[in-house]
Write an enzyme that holds these catalytic residues in place. Structure first.
Site, PDB file in Angstrom:
ATOM      1  N   TYR A  84     -82.552  20.197  -1.339  1.00  0.00           N
ATOM      2  CA  TYR A  84     -81.224  19.681  -1.676  1.00  0.00           C
ATOM      3  C   TYR A  84     -80.866  18.511  -0.783  1.00  0.00           C
ATOM      4  O   TYR A  84     -81.446  18.300   0.280  1.00  0.00           O
ATOM      5  CB  TYR A  84     -80.157  20.778  -1.588  1.00  0.00           C
ATOM      6  CG  TYR A  84     -79.761  21.169  -0.182  1.00  0.00           C
ATOM      7  CD1 TYR A  84     -78.725  20.518   0.484  1.00  0.00           C
ATOM      8  CD2 TYR A  84     -80.411  22.199   0.485  1.00  0.00           C
ATOM      9  CE1 TYR A  84     -78.354  20.883   1.768  1.00  0.00           C
ATOM     10  CE2 TYR A  84     -80.052  22.569   1.768  1.00  0.00           C
ATOM     11  CZ  TYR A  84     -79.028  21.910   2.409  1.00  0.00           C
ATOM     12  OH  TYR A  84     -78.671  22.247   3.684  1.00  0.00           O
ATOM     13  N   CYS A  85     -79.886  17.747  -1.253  1.00  0.00           N
ATOM     14  CA  CYS A  85     -79.269  16.676  -0.470  1.00  0.00           C
ATOM     15  C   CYS A  85     -77.773  16.754  -0.782  1.00  0.00           C
ATOM     16  O   CYS A  85     -77.257  17.840  -1.031  1.00  0.00           O
ATOM     17  CB  CYS A  85     -79.888  15.317  -0.789  1.00  0.00           C
ATOM     18  SG  CYS A  85     -79.719  14.812  -2.513  1.00  0.00           S
ATOM     19  N   SER A  86     -77.084  15.644  -0.818  1.00  0.00           N
ATOM     20  CA  SER A  86     -75.652  15.673  -1.146  1.00  0.00           C
ATOM     21  C   SER A  86     -75.426  16.048  -2.603  1.00  0.00           C
ATOM     22  O   SER A  86     -74.638  16.937  -2.910  1.00  0.00           O
ATOM     23  CB  SER A  86     -75.005  14.321  -0.861  1.00  0.00           C
ATOM     24  OG  SER A  86     -75.080  14.016   0.506  1.00  0.00           O
ATOM     25  N   ILE A 113     -75.613  19.980  -2.007  1.00  0.00           N
ATOM     26  CA  ILE A 113     -74.677  20.734  -1.175  1.00  0.00           C
ATOM     27  C   ILE A 113     -73.240  20.575  -1.690  1.00  0.00           C
ATOM     28  O   ILE A 113     -72.412  21.470  -1.534  1.00  0.00           O
ATOM     29  CB  ILE A 113     -74.798  20.351   0.323  1.00  0.00           C
ATOM     30  CG1 ILE A 113     -74.118  21.412   1.207  1.00  0.00           C
ATOM     31  CG2 ILE A 113     -74.290  18.948   0.565  1.00  0.00           C
ATOM     32  CD1 ILE A 113     -74.405  21.250   2.696  1.00  0.00           C
TER      33      ILE A 113
END
Length: 154
Positions: A84-86, A113
């Site tokens: 995951y990232c933003s 996230i």
């Protein structure tokens, strides 16, 4: 008609605009049930990770990600890996690198996230304490974070 660089009306449109779709998404509700069985990788930068991250996530970064360094973690190639990232854009790039390196069970967390927090799932700080703070990356991308406290630097 005026076009704006990031004028998508939905998360789906945003991800469709930036991602190639080569990596399957894992949606947050499903991930919440599989989280403890998955290797969770955070593809954001260290500053973002230090504000908050998903519990037990391993920081791997994006700008300075190196497969050689990642392989030293000794993660079996058939492990369920959720990156995951933003929002799910940088994490798709890292997921593609993992796939090319032979990891067979790699997923991109849909909405990253931000979507995790928007659905009321917890994030933790560097000492493992639950926090409302989430690094929002930029004002432009921060509009997708609907819950929690937006942090732009610390």
């Amino acid at each position: 008609m005026t076009c704006y660089g990031n004028a998508q009306n939905s998360l789906e449109q945003l991800l469709d605009a930036y991602n190639e779709g080569k990596i399957p998404y894992m949606f947050v509700d499903k991930f919440s049930k599989l989280q403890t069985e998955s290797v969770v990788l955070d593809a954001r930068e260290k500053e973002e990770y230090e504000v908050s991250h998903i519990k037990n996530a391993i920081h791997i970064g994006y700008d300075y990600f190196k497969m050689k360094t990642f392989k030293k973690l000794g993660i079996p190639k058939d492990s369920c890996i959720v990156v995951y990232c933003s929002l799910g854009i940088r994490s798709e790039d890292i997921s593609e690198k993992l796939k090319k390196a032979g990891y067979t069970n790699v997923y991109n967390l849909y909405g990253g996230i931000f979507e995790w927090k928007n659905n009321n799932y917890p994030v933790v700080d560097t000492i493992g304490k639950t926090t409302e703070k989430v690094h929002a990356f930029s004002k432009e991308w921060g509009k997708w974070l609907l819950k929690g406290e937006k942090i732009y630097s610390h």
